[in-house]
Design a protein around this motif. Structure first.
Motif: not given
Lengths: 412, 117
Positions: B50, B52-54, B63, B65, B67, B81, B113
Motif C-alpha cells: 500500500m 500512503t503519502t500527501t 497537504f 493525505p 493512499k 510518489i 484520506a
C-alpha cells in the motif's frame, strides 16, 4: 456555572471513543475538551495505513480512522469545546469543578459528576535519554518530524540517523526515504527491535535501511547544525566505539510518556511502571469519579485497542453515574516474573476484568499465568511468543472473593 | 525447492511464516489466518505494498493525505510518489474521492484520506 454529567479531556482516539460510547450508554450530558482546534488528535499526522483492522475490519489510514469517530461523535451530537485547555480540577465530594481556559470564551468553570482523562501521551526527548554532545539545530523527535512532513509539508533534513526502533521511528524512516531523504541508520539500545516486526519489514528491509540493535549515540557533533553522530556498540554492558555517521538530522523515537500533569493536580496517583494513573478494573482512579483510558493510562501499540478501552471505560462511567459500580474493596494486581506492567492496578471480587500487560523482553513458547495469593490459578494461557511491543490481553472472569492479591507472571 | 521465512505484514499480528516454494507455493506454515497464504504467494512472486503519502493543495489544509486504492507492485512505489509530487489539489475533497485514476498504470487509484473544504 455550566454543569455537565461527564467531561472528557482530550478529543483524540480515546476521548472520541469514550464520548461516543457514553452517548450509546444513554449518558446525554457530555462535553469533550481539546486544546487543539480540531478533534482527532495525533491520528491526523499518522497518514500511514494499518489502523482499524480490529475495530472496523478494514485497513484505514490515521486520518480516516479519526474521521470515522468524528462522524460518530457528530451523529450522537457530542458537544465539543476546542482550542481549550483544562487548567485545574477541584474535587469536592461527589461534585468536581473543572477550570478551562478557552480561546473563545476565556475562563470557563464547569461543574461535573465524572471526568474521563484521555489526554494521550507525549514523546520522550533528548533530555530524557541523556545524549552527550553539542546542541546544534537538527535534533527532532520522530513525532514532530511526522507532523512537519505530513501536515506542514516541511522536510526537516536530508541525511538522517534515527535513534530508537519504536514504530514511529520505523514509519518515519520509510516516510523520509519516500520523500527523497537518506536514512543512514536506525539505532536501538536494546538487543531487539522496539517496534512491530511488520514495520521492520516494510519500513526498513524494503528500503535497505540498516538497523543496529545494542547500539547508542555517544556524541552529537556539529556547532550550528548536526554534522555527525558517534555510535557505540553495547556488549556485556560495556561500550565499544563503533563508527561515526555523518548526517544533518537526528530523529529521536525513544518512547512515549503518558501526559499526566493535570491528573497529578487533581490528586490522581500514578503507577511508576506505566506512568499512567493507578486504576481499578473499572478504569476509576483513586479519586472517585475520575476515570482514565487510552494512552494517558498506558501506551498502546494499536489505536483499535485504545478505542476498545475507551468504550469499556465509558460503560463503567455510566454505571458509576447510576450508582451501580461495585463498591467492594480493590484487590491489588502484582507484576511477577518477566512482566513489565499490568493494567489495571486493582481488580474487584466477583467481577470480570481485562488485564493488559507487557513482557520485559521477547520470549518464545511461554505461559502467562494469573494466580491468587492463595495459589489458585485464575487463568493460564499459552503463547507462541511474547514481545514488549505487543500488548497481551487476558480476560479474567469472576475474581474469587477472599483473595487478597493476584499476581501475573510468565512461566518459562 | 526453496525455503523462506518471512514476517507477514498483512496485519499487526506479524506472523512469522515458514514458506516452501518452487514454481508455485508448496506450503505455508505458522500463519494464523488465510491472508498469510495470499501474502506469502504475493511476496515471493509479486511483492505488493500500500502507498500512503500527501499531495499539495491550495485549500484550507496545505497537504492532503492520500493512499492507493489497493496494494501496488513494490518496484513501482517510487514512481507513484514521484508522479504525485506534481499534483496540486484545488477543489474540496471528501474521504474516498479519486485524486488520480490508474496511477503509473498500476490499475490502482489515488484516493483522498481526509476531508478538505
Amino acid at each position: 456555572m455550566k454543569s455537565v454529567d461527564v467531561l472528557v479531556i482530550g478529543a483524540g482516539a480515546a476521548g472520541l471513543a469514550a464520548a461516543v460510547s457514553l452517548k450509546e450508554n444513554s449518558i446525554e450530558d457530555v462535553l469533550v475538551v481539546d486544546r487543539q482546534n480540531f478533534a482527532g488528535g495525533i491520528l491526523f499526522q499518522c497518514i500511514h495505513s494499518g489502523f482499524g483492522l480490529h475495530r472496523f475490519g478494514e485497513e484505514l489510514t490515521g486520518p480516516e480512522y479519526a474521521q470515522r469517530y468524528i462522524d460518530m461523535a457528530e451523529c450522537q451530537n457530542v458537544e465539543m469545546l476546542l482550542s481549550s485547555s483544562v487548567v485545574d480540577i477541584v474535587s469536592k465530594d461527589d461534585i468536581k469543578e473543572v477550570i478551562i481556559l478557552s480561546q473563545d470564551s476565556g475562563l470557563v468553570k464547569v461543574k461535573v459528576k465524572a471526568i474521563i482523562l484521555a489526554m494521550g501521551c507525549r514523546e520522550r526527548n533528548r533530555g530524557n535519554i541523556n545524549i552527550p554532545g553539542s546542541r546544534p539545530a537538527g535534533i527532532f523527535t520522530a513525532g514532530l518530524a511526522q507532523k512537519l512532513v505530513n501536515i506542514e509539508g516541511y522536510m526537516p533534513g536530508n541525511e538522517f540517523v534515527i535513534v530508537g526502533s519504536g514504530d514511529i521511528g520505523l514509519i518515519m524512516a520509510r516516510r523520509l526515504t519516500l520523500e527523497g531523504a537518506k536514512v543512514k541508520a536506525v539505532l536501538e539500545i536494546q538487543p531487539y527491535p522496539g517496534g512491530l516486526d511488520r514495520n521492520i519489514v516494510q519500513c526498513l528491509d524494503d528500503f535497505d535501511i540498516p538497523l543496529y540493535t545494542s547500539h547508542i549515540v555517544t556524541n552529537i557533533c556539529g556547532s550550528r547544525r548536526v554534522e555527525s553522530v558517534d555510535v557505540s556498540e553495547i556488549t556485556d554492558g560495556r561500550l565499544t566505539p563503533k563508527m561515526k555517521i555523518s548526517c544533518d538530522t537526528l530523529l529521536l523515537s525513544v518512547g512515549l510518556i503518558p501526559e499526566n500533569e493535570l491528573s497529578i493536580t487533581a490528586g490522581v496517583s500514578l503507577n511508576a511502571a506505566t506512568a499512567g494513573p493507578i486504576v481499578s478494573s473499572d478504569y476509576m482512579t483513586n479519586v472517585p469519579g475520575i476515570f482514565a483510558c487510552g494512552n494517558v493510562l498506558h501506551v498502546h501499540d494499536l489505536v483499535d485497542y485504545v478505542s476498545d478501552e475507551a468504550s469499556a471505560c465509558a460503560k463503567a462511567v455510566s454505571m458509576y453515574l447510576a450508582n451501580k459500580l461495585p463498591q467492594d474493596k480493590c484487590i491489588p494486581v502484582h507484576s511477577g516474573n518477566m512482566v513489565r506492567y499490568v493494567v489495571p492496578s486493582t481488580v474487584k471480587p466477583q467481577c470480570d476484568a481485562i488485564l493488559k500487560l507487557r513482557p520485559v523482553a521477547p520470549m518464545k513458547n511461554v505461559k502467562i499465568k494469573v494466580v491468587s495469593d492463595r495459589g489458585d490459578v485464575l487463568k493460564s494461557k499459552k503463547l507462541i511468543r511474547a514481545i514488549p511491543s505487543e500488548m497481551i490481553t487476558v480476560q479474567l472472569n469472576d475474581v474469587p472473593t477472599g483473595c487478597k492479591s493476584i499476581t501475573v507472571y510468565f512461566e518459562i | 525447492m526453496a525455503h523462506k521465512e518471512m514476517i507477514c505484514i498483512a496485519c499487526p499480528m506479524g506472523c512469522c511464516l515458514d514458506v516452501e516454494y518452487d514454481n508455485s507455493i508448496i506450503s505455508v506454515k505458522n500463519n494464523s489466518c488465510k491472508v498469510g497464504i495470499k501474502y506469502a504467494n504475493d511476496e515471493i512472486y509479486d511483492p505488493r505494498r500500500m502507498v500512503t503519502t500527501t499531495v499539495k493543495t491550495n485549500l484550507a489544509i496545505a497537504f492532503l493525505p492520500v493512499k492507493t486504492s489497493k496494494a501496488i507492485s513494490k518496484n513501482l512505489v517510487r514512481n507513484v510518489i514521484k508522479e504525485l509530487n506534481d499534483i496540486t489539489v484545488s477543489s474540496p475533497v471528501q474521504i474516498g474521492s479519486v485524486i488520480k485514476k490508474n496511477i503509473c498504470g498500476t490499475d490502482a487509484d489515488i484516493i483522498a484520506a481526509r476531508n478538505i473544504s
